[in-house]
Design a protein around this motif. Structure first.
Motif, PDB file in Angstrom:
ATOM      1  N   LEU A  20     -11.566  13.898   5.863  1.00  0.00           N
ATOM      2  CA  LEU A  20     -10.294  13.818   5.161  1.00  0.00           C
ATOM      3  C   LEU A  20     -10.096  12.437   4.543  1.00  0.00           C
ATOM      4  N   ARG A  21      -9.297  12.406   3.497  1.00  0.00           N
ATOM      5  CA  ARG A  21      -8.885  11.126   2.906  1.00  0.00           C
ATOM      6  C   ARG A  21      -7.654  10.652   3.667  1.00  0.00           C
ATOM      7  N   VAL A  22      -7.727   9.453   4.212  1.00  0.00           N
ATOM      8  CA  VAL A  22      -6.665   8.934   5.071  1.00  0.00           C
ATOM      9  C   VAL A  22      -6.117   7.641   4.481  1.00  0.00           C
ATOM     10  N   ALA A  23      -4.780   7.563   4.402  1.00  0.00           N
ATOM     11  CA  ALA A  23      -4.114   6.348   3.944  1.00  0.00           C
ATOM     12  C   ALA A  23      -3.322   5.744   5.090  1.00  0.00           C
ATOM     13  N   VAL A  24      -3.426   4.438   5.245  1.00  0.00           N
ATOM     14  CA  VAL A  24      -2.582   3.696   6.183  1.00  0.00           C
ATOM     15  C   VAL A  24      -1.671   2.802   5.351  1.00  0.00           C
ATOM     16  N   VAL A  25      -0.379   3.052   5.439  1.00  0.00           N
ATOM     17  CA  VAL A  25       0.603   2.280   4.673  1.00  0.00           C
ATOM     18  C   VAL A  25       1.285   1.306   5.627  1.00  0.00           C
ATOM     19  N   GLY A  26       1.185   0.025   5.306  1.00  0.00           N
ATOM     20  CA  GLY A  26       1.596  -1.017   6.246  1.00  0.00           C
ATOM     21  C   GLY A  26       0.390  -1.497   7.017  1.00  0.00           C
ATOM     22  N   ALA A  27      -0.743  -1.557   6.327  1.00  0.00           N
ATOM     23  CA  ALA A  27      -2.033  -1.783   6.986  1.00  0.00           C
ATOM     24  C   ALA A  27      -2.227  -3.195   7.497  1.00  0.00           C
ATOM     25  N   THR A  28      -1.411  -4.149   7.046  1.00  0.00           N
ATOM     26  CA  THR A  28      -1.601  -5.528   7.487  1.00  0.00           C
ATOM     27  C   THR A  28      -0.832  -5.861   8.755  1.00  0.00           C
ATOM     28  N   GLY A  29       0.092  -5.023   9.170  1.00  0.00           N
ATOM     29  CA  GLY A  29       0.887  -5.271  10.364  1.00  0.00           C
ATOM     30  C   GLY A  29       0.130  -4.949  11.632  1.00  0.00           C
ATOM     31  N   ALA A  30       0.729  -5.281  12.775  1.00  0.00           N
ATOM     32  CA  ALA A  30       0.071  -5.064  14.056  1.00  0.00           C
ATOM     33  C   ALA A  30      -0.243  -3.587  14.287  1.00  0.00           C
ATOM     34  N   VAL A  74     -12.963  10.660   8.755  1.00  0.00           N
ATOM     35  CA  VAL A  74     -12.482   9.952   7.573  1.00  0.00           C
ATOM     36  C   VAL A  74     -13.532   9.998   6.467  1.00  0.00           C
ATOM     37  N   ALA A  75     -13.183  10.635   5.356  1.00  0.00           N
ATOM     38  CA  ALA A  75     -14.059  10.626   4.187  1.00  0.00           C
ATOM     39  C   ALA A  75     -13.804   9.382   3.350  1.00  0.00           C
ATOM     40  N   GLU A  76     -12.531   8.978   3.287  1.00  0.00           N
ATOM     41  CA  GLU A  76     -12.131   7.786   2.540  1.00  0.00           C
ATOM     42  C   GLU A  76     -10.914   7.192   3.219  1.00  0.00           C
ATOM     43  N   LEU A  77     -10.904   5.876   3.376  1.00  0.00           N
ATOM     44  CA  LEU A  77      -9.777   5.196   4.009  1.00  0.00           C
ATOM     45  C   LEU A  77      -9.131   4.261   3.000  1.00  0.00           C
ATOM     46  N   GLY A  78      -7.852   4.482   2.756  1.00  0.00           N
ATOM     47  CA  GLY A  78      -7.104   3.621   1.854  1.00  0.00           C
ATOM     48  C   GLY A  78      -6.120   2.763   2.631  1.00  0.00           C
ATOM     49  N   LEU A  79      -6.147   1.465   2.408  1.00  0.00           N
ATOM     50  CA  LEU A  79      -5.232   0.547   3.077  1.00  0.00           C
ATOM     51  C   LEU A  79      -4.197   0.057   2.069  1.00  0.00           C
ATOM     52  N   PHE A  80      -2.936   0.323   2.371  1.00  0.00           N
ATOM     53  CA  PHE A  80      -1.852  -0.009   1.448  1.00  0.00           C
ATOM     54  C   PHE A  80      -0.882  -0.981   2.113  1.00  0.00           C
ATOM     55  N   ALA A  81      -0.418  -1.936   1.309  1.00  0.00           N
ATOM     56  CA  ALA A  81       0.476  -2.969   1.831  1.00  0.00           C
ATOM     57  C   ALA A  81       1.395  -3.419   0.700  1.00  0.00           C
ATOM     58  N   ALA A 103      -1.706  -2.376  -3.325  1.00  0.00           N
ATOM     59  CA  ALA A 103      -0.251  -2.301  -3.340  1.00  0.00           C
ATOM     60  C   ALA A 103       0.152  -0.835  -3.242  1.00  0.00           C
ATOM     61  N   PHE A 104       1.199  -0.562  -2.479  1.00  0.00           N
ATOM     62  CA  PHE A 104       1.648   0.819  -2.329  1.00  0.00           C
ATOM     63  C   PHE A 104       2.042   1.399  -3.682  1.00  0.00           C
ATOM     64  N   ASP A 105       1.496   2.573  -3.947  1.00  0.00           N
ATOM     65  CA  ASP A 105       1.817   3.333  -5.161  1.00  0.00           C
ATOM     66  C   ASP A 105       1.938   4.789  -4.736  1.00  0.00           C
ATOM     67  N   ALA A 106       3.132   5.340  -4.778  1.00  0.00           N
ATOM     68  CA  ALA A 106       3.362   6.696  -4.288  1.00  0.00           C
ATOM     69  C   ALA A 106       2.471   7.711  -4.985  1.00  0.00           C
ATOM     70  N   ALA A 107       2.258   7.538  -6.275  1.00  0.00           N
ATOM     71  CA  ALA A 107       1.430   8.489  -7.019  1.00  0.00           C
ATOM     72  C   ALA A 107       0.000   8.501  -6.509  1.00  0.00           C
ATOM     73  N   VAL A 108      -0.500   7.340  -6.087  1.00  0.00           N
ATOM     74  CA  VAL A 108      -1.858   7.244  -5.549  1.00  0.00           C
ATOM     75  C   VAL A 108      -1.918   7.803  -4.133  1.00  0.00           C
ATOM     76  N   VAL A 109      -0.953   7.426  -3.314  1.00  0.00           N
ATOM     77  CA  VAL A 109      -0.972   7.843  -1.910  1.00  0.00           C
ATOM     78  C   VAL A 109      -0.804   9.357  -1.776  1.00  0.00           C
ATOM     79  N   LYS A 110      -0.125   9.980  -2.729  1.00  0.00           N
ATOM     80  CA  LYS A 110       0.036  11.437  -2.688  1.00  0.00           C
ATOM     81  C   LYS A 110      -1.301  12.169  -2.727  1.00  0.00           C
ATOM     82  N   GLY A 111      -2.342  11.510  -3.179  1.00  0.00           N
ATOM     83  CA  GLY A 111      -3.646  12.154  -3.259  1.00  0.00           C
ATOM     84  C   GLY A 111      -4.408  12.188  -1.947  1.00  0.00           C
TER      85      GLY A 111
END
Length: 346
Positions: free
Chosen positions: A13-23, A39-46, A66-74
């Motif tokens: 699966l494609r997995v996004a972590v939003v807030g990836a720089t925090g603890a 995980v097929a692809e890991l996206g880190l968003f901050a 940078a968080f972009d809702a249009a990108v994270v929706k994928g």
């Protein structure tokens, strides 16, 4: 008894972590890798200020976006380690696009139509909601998640009439900034320099602060009421009597909780130990004569919640138990629980 990792044969699966720089976000990435989540692809968003920076992860060096809702929706799975306001602004929109969104904030925990999940306790609630098309799931408060892993099996076996909880919560509950303040200000204290506080209401070194979050009209803090509200919802006992006193203590990680229970059915310490020894996500550490009991030092970095000091409560007699619980706030209290929820969808 430890929980199983994700199946290696699961669809990637494609997995996004939003807030990836925090603890919590950093721990989410580690847990995904450690549990072999597919995980097929890991996206880190901050935030915008972190965009373009490289973050070292178990998957290698990854560039923060940078968080972009249009990108994270994928993405197929979105793990949110963000503020409640951010979650309210974006979580439902992301879920409506088809992603499984697991929110670590308190934004949706008390919404009747949004599941609040601790997989060891109420996985069936997730499965029913997911099958019906729900894609937004709330992750519980860290203190609650750690407590219910022990309370759930005890309630199933003996019934819980009332619970009194006193917590000893690590600075990790306030994120990386809280842990940094403990370290920096402890150095200042030992060096004879001025001790200041910005994350906590009072200086934390060599101190206890009996306030976590804002005080409510009933004299409890919001953190304390979260334990009451969320325990009722997760355990599906809307009138369960739960009272909590939450205290911040000067440790890095792992929350501790002293819990007193009055049970509906008679209970003995041996019977309780037997139930807990067979419970998913629980490690019984209960040999006081040899100095074996739950402690933050030992629970830090561990997936299981440690339970010990199990004894008959002298107030409630054969219908009462006292126990001491420790769990890693960043793991079972946050990142691990979120990944375990995602595993339920595999």
């Amino acid at each position: 008894m430890s929980s199983n990792n994700a199946s290696a044969s699961s669809k990637s699966l494609r997995v996004a972590v939003v807030g990836a720089t925090g603890a919590v976000g950093r721990e989410m990435v580690k847990v995904l890798h450690d549990r072999n989540f597919p995980v097929a692809e890991l996206g880190l968003f901050a935030s915008e200020r972190s965009a373009g920076k490289v973050q070292e992860t178990p998957y290698g060096a990854l560039t923060l976006q940078a968080f972009d809702a249009a990108v994270v929706k994928g993405y197929d799975v979105v793990l949110l380690a963000v503020s409640g306001d951010f979650a309210k602004a974006h979580a439902k929109d992301l879920a409506s696009a088809g992603a499984l969104v697991i929110d670590n904030s308190s934004a949706f925990r008390y919404d009747a139509d949004i599941p609040l999940i601790v997989p060891e306790i109420n996985a069936h609630v997730f499965r029913e909601a997911y099958a019906a098309g729900s894609r937004l799931i709330a992750n519980p408060n860290c203190t609650t998640a750690i407590a219910v892993v022990a309370l759930g099996p005890l309630h199933k076996a003996f019934g819980i009439k009332r619970a009194i909880v006193s917590t000893y919560q690590a600075t990790s509950g306030a994120g990386a900034e809280g842990m940094a303040e403990l370290e920096e200000q402890t150095r200042n204290q030992l060096d004879g320099k001025p001790v200041t506080n910005s994350v906590f209401r009072h200086p934390i070194p060599f101190n206890l602060i009996p306030q976590i979050d804002a005080f409510q009209e009933n004299g409890y803090t919001k953190e304390e009421m979260k334990v009451t509200w969320e325990t009722r919802k997760i355990m599906e006992v809307p009138d369960l009597l739960v009272s909590c006193t939450a205290v911040r203590i000067p440790t890095y990680r792992a929350h501790s909780e002293a819990i007193t229970l009055e049970t509906i059915q008679p209970v003995t310490p041996d019977a309780a130990r037997a139930v807990l020894a067979d419970a998913a996500g629980v490690k019984v550490v209960d040999d006081p004569a040899n100095g074996a009991y739950p402690m933050p030092l030992n629970a830090t970095g561990q997936y299981d919640v440690e339970v010990g000091r199990i004894r008959t409560n002298v107030v409630f007699g054969d219908h009462g138990l006292d126990l001491f619980v420790c769990g890693d706030q960043l793991l079972k209290g946050a990142a691990l629980n979120a990944v375990q929820i995602a595993e339920l969808a595999l």
